[in-house]
Design an enzyme around this catalytic site. Structure first.
Site, PDB file in Angstrom:
ATOM      1  N   TYR A 269      94.084  48.771  10.372  1.00 49.59           N
ATOM      2  CA  TYR A 269      92.725  48.453  10.853  1.00 49.59           C
ATOM      3  C   TYR A 269      92.708  47.018  11.380  1.00 49.59           C
ATOM      4  CZ  TYR A 269      87.800  46.972  10.430  1.00 49.59           C
ATOM      5  OH  TYR A 269      86.553  46.440  10.651  1.00 49.59           O
TER       6      TYR A 269
ATOM      7  N   SER B 217      86.280  42.166  13.575  1.00 50.25           N
ATOM      8  CA  SER B 217      86.250  41.908  12.128  1.00 50.25           C
ATOM      9  C   SER B 217      86.978  40.602  11.838  1.00 50.25           C
ATOM     10  CB  SER B 217      86.976  43.051  11.413  1.00 50.25           C
ATOM     11  OG  SER B 217      87.177  42.713  10.048  1.00 50.25           O
TER      12      SER B 217
HETATM   13  N1  LIG Z   1      81.149  46.799   6.918  1.00 54.48           N
HETATM   14  C1  LIG Z   1      82.061  45.847   7.014  1.00 54.48           C
HETATM   15  O1  LIG Z   1      82.454  45.219   6.013  1.00 54.48           O
HETATM   16  C2  LIG Z   1      82.618  45.459   8.358  1.00 54.48           C
HETATM   17  C3  LIG Z   1      83.281  44.233   8.443  1.00 54.48           C
HETATM   18  C4  LIG Z   1      83.816  43.831   9.662  1.00 54.48           C
HETATM   19  C5  LIG Z   1      83.670  44.655  10.760  1.00 54.48           C
HETATM   20  N2  LIG Z   1      83.018  45.845  10.660  1.00 54.48           N
HETATM   21  C6  LIG Z   1      82.923  46.678  11.860  1.00 54.48           C
HETATM   22  O2  LIG Z   1      81.559  46.923  12.132  1.00 54.48           O
HETATM   23  C7  LIG Z   1      81.432  48.148  12.829  1.00 54.48           C
HETATM   24  C8  LIG Z   1      80.355  48.994  12.138  1.00 54.48           C
HETATM   25  O3  LIG Z   1      80.782  49.239  10.816  1.00 54.48           O
HETATM   26  P1  LIG Z   1      79.776  49.609   9.630  1.00 54.48           P
HETATM   27  O4  LIG Z   1      80.034  48.673   8.537  1.00 54.48           O
HETATM   28  O5  LIG Z   1      78.414  49.795  10.139  1.00 54.48           O
HETATM   29  O6  LIG Z   1      80.426  51.011   9.200  1.00 54.48           O
HETATM   30  P2  LIG Z   1      79.787  52.433   8.863  1.00 54.48           P
HETATM   31  O7  LIG Z   1      78.571  52.238   8.011  1.00 54.48           O
HETATM   32  O8  LIG Z   1      80.906  53.283   8.368  1.00 54.48           O
HETATM   33  O9  LIG Z   1      79.285  52.952  10.281  1.00 54.48           O
HETATM   34  C9  LIG Z   1      80.229  53.300  11.269  1.00 54.48           C
HETATM   35  C10 LIG Z   1      79.478  53.880  12.456  1.00 54.48           C
HETATM   36  O10 LIG Z   1      80.438  54.227  13.456  1.00 54.48           O
HETATM   37  C11 LIG Z   1      80.205  55.585  13.861  1.00 54.48           C
HETATM   38  N3  LIG Z   1      81.445  56.190  14.305  1.00 54.48           N
HETATM   39  C12 LIG Z   1      82.623  56.254  13.653  1.00 54.48           C
HETATM   40  N4  LIG Z   1      83.523  56.939  14.397  1.00 54.48           N
HETATM   41  C13 LIG Z   1      82.874  57.290  15.536  1.00 54.48           C
HETATM   42  C14 LIG Z   1      83.251  58.028  16.691  1.00 54.48           C
HETATM   43  N5  LIG Z   1      84.489  58.533  16.841  1.00 54.48           N
HETATM   44  N6  LIG Z   1      82.347  58.210  17.659  1.00 54.48           N
HETATM   45  C15 LIG Z   1      81.088  57.715  17.540  1.00 54.48           C
HETATM   46  N7  LIG Z   1      80.673  57.008  16.479  1.00 54.48           N
HETATM   47  C16 LIG Z   1      81.558  56.815  15.494  1.00 54.48           C
HETATM   48  C17 LIG Z   1      79.613  56.248  12.639  1.00 54.48           C
HETATM   49  O11 LIG Z   1      78.821  57.360  12.979  1.00 54.48           O
HETATM   50  P3  LIG Z   1      79.251  58.905  12.926  1.00 54.48           P
HETATM   51  O12 LIG Z   1      80.155  59.077  11.753  1.00 54.48           O
HETATM   52  O13 LIG Z   1      77.925  59.595  12.812  1.00 54.48           O
HETATM   53  O14 LIG Z   1      79.926  59.174  14.240  1.00 54.48           O
HETATM   54  C18 LIG Z   1      78.711  55.129  12.116  1.00 54.48           C
HETATM   55  O15 LIG Z   1      77.483  55.137  12.813  1.00 54.48           O
HETATM   56  C19 LIG Z   1      82.809  48.788  12.837  1.00 54.48           C
HETATM   57  O16 LIG Z   1      83.442  48.547  14.087  1.00 54.48           O
HETATM   58  C20 LIG Z   1      83.543  48.048  11.732  1.00 54.48           C
HETATM   59  O17 LIG Z   1      84.933  48.022  11.947  1.00 54.48           O
HETATM   60  C21 LIG Z   1      82.485  46.260   9.473  1.00 54.48           C
END
Ligand SMILES: NC(=O)c1ccc[n+]([C@@H]2O[C@H](COP(=O)([O-])OP(=O)(O)OC[C@H]3O[C@@H](n4cnc5c(N)ncnc54)[C@H](OP(=O)(O)O)[C@@H]3O)[C@@H](O)[C@H]2O)c1
Length: 258
Positions: A150, A136
């Site tokens: 985080y 991130s």
């Molecule tokens: N959205 C943003 O603004 C942003 C910005 C920078 C970085 N990121 C990073 O991008 C990545 C994806 O985020 P996103 O925005 O797509 O978030 P999201 O929509 O909340 O999706 C998170 C995903 O991670 C899975 N997950 C969470 N805990 C897990 C576990 N213990 N085991 C297996 N799967 C797990 C969830 O699935 P289940 O709950 O079904 O397990 C879901 O598929 C993350 O690493 C996040 O830190 C996001």
């Protein structure tokens, strides 16, 4: 990208789901892992035979090994492993509990080490492969003080990846370790954060998830060490890290949400 086998953790929604669709459009096979079985199936269904789902909790070492074994059994090998699963938090440093810190380290740091250690012997045997970790922009800049633990966990993830890169460089030059740093992306990330929080999809300037997926697919086609999903973040990084006093740059960042 054609016929590459790509493992994507956290593929049941958000960035992971978008990366899966983009990579299949470019000719790849994908292995989708997350805990939510119904959501995983909904993501996989339109991808047909190009997708395999593996229900898994990436905070468990054995589940990462299961993802690897199921992927190899189905598709014969793995070319790319994307550590994408992750979770945010909404607590200031002054409010953090032991459990808050443990949860952030477990889901954002230990899980990526488990993923790396699960797939690396396979990549070493093939002398090729790519490990991508979705970190991130908050790993580099304190834009959001409520994300404190985080941000710290993602900074740790960056250094795990950089250390891995240096570990592999001489002996395994064709095993790539890539860190991807998005800014705010329009997903359920904010709603799914520990202790709730702001809905990312309503934040001004949130990046569309498909744009982030294109950046990740591009870095599979042309591997590099690190990439921000928006070029402005690279420009900010050069100003932030070359400032004599970073407080002068931080003065331009917002404070706690009201
Ligand atoms: N959205 C943003 O603004 C942003 C910005 C920078 C970085 N990121 C990073 O991008 C990545 C994806 O985020 P996103 O925005 O797509 O978030 P999201 O929509 O909340 O999706 C998170 C995903 O991670 C899975 N997950 C969470 N805990 C897990 C576990 N213990 N085991 C297996 N799967 C797990 C969830 O699935 P289940 O709950 O079904 O397990 C879901 O598929 C993350 O690493 C996040 O830190 C996001």
């Amino acid at each position: 990208m054609k016929d590459k086998v790509i493992v994507i953790t956290g593929a049941s929604m958000g960035i992971g789901a978008a990366v899966a669709a983009t990579c299949v459009r470019r000719g790849a096979k994908v292995v989708l892992a997350a805990r939510g079985v119904a959501n995983l199936s909904a993501v996989a269904e339109p991808l047909g035979d190009s997708a395999l789902t593996v229900p898994a909790d990436v905070t468990k070492r054995a589940d990462n090994e299961l993802i690897r074994d199921r992927a190899i059994a189905k598709f014969g090998g793995i070319d790319v492993w994307i550590n994408n699963a992750g979770r945010g938090i909404s607590r200031m440093v002054s409010e953090l509990t032991d459990d808050d810190i443990d949860q952030m380290v477990t889901v954002n740091v230990k899980s990526i080490v488990y993923g790396i250690q699960a797939v690396l012997p396979h990549f070493k045997q093939r002398k090729a492969g790519q490990i991508i970790t979705v970190s991130s922009g908050l790993s580099r800049f304190p834009f959001a003080p409520q994300r404190s633990a985080y941000s710290a966990s993602k900074a740790a993830a960056n250094l795990i990846m950089a250390s891995l890169r240096v570990e592999l460089r001489d002996q395994f030059p064709d095993i790539h370790a890539t860190t991807v740093m998005p800014g705010v992306v329009a997903t359920e990330f904010g709603n799914n954060a520990l202790h709730g929080g702001i809905d990312n999809k309503r934040m001004p300037g949130a990046q569309p998830v498909d744009e982030v997926a294109q950046v990740i697919a591009d870095v599979i086609e042309k591997p590099r060490a690190e990439i921000y999903t928006r070029p402005q973040m690279l420009e900010l990084a050069s100003r932030y890290f070359s400032a004599e006093d970073v407080a002068t740059i931080e003065a331009g960042f917002g404070g706690p949400p009201r």
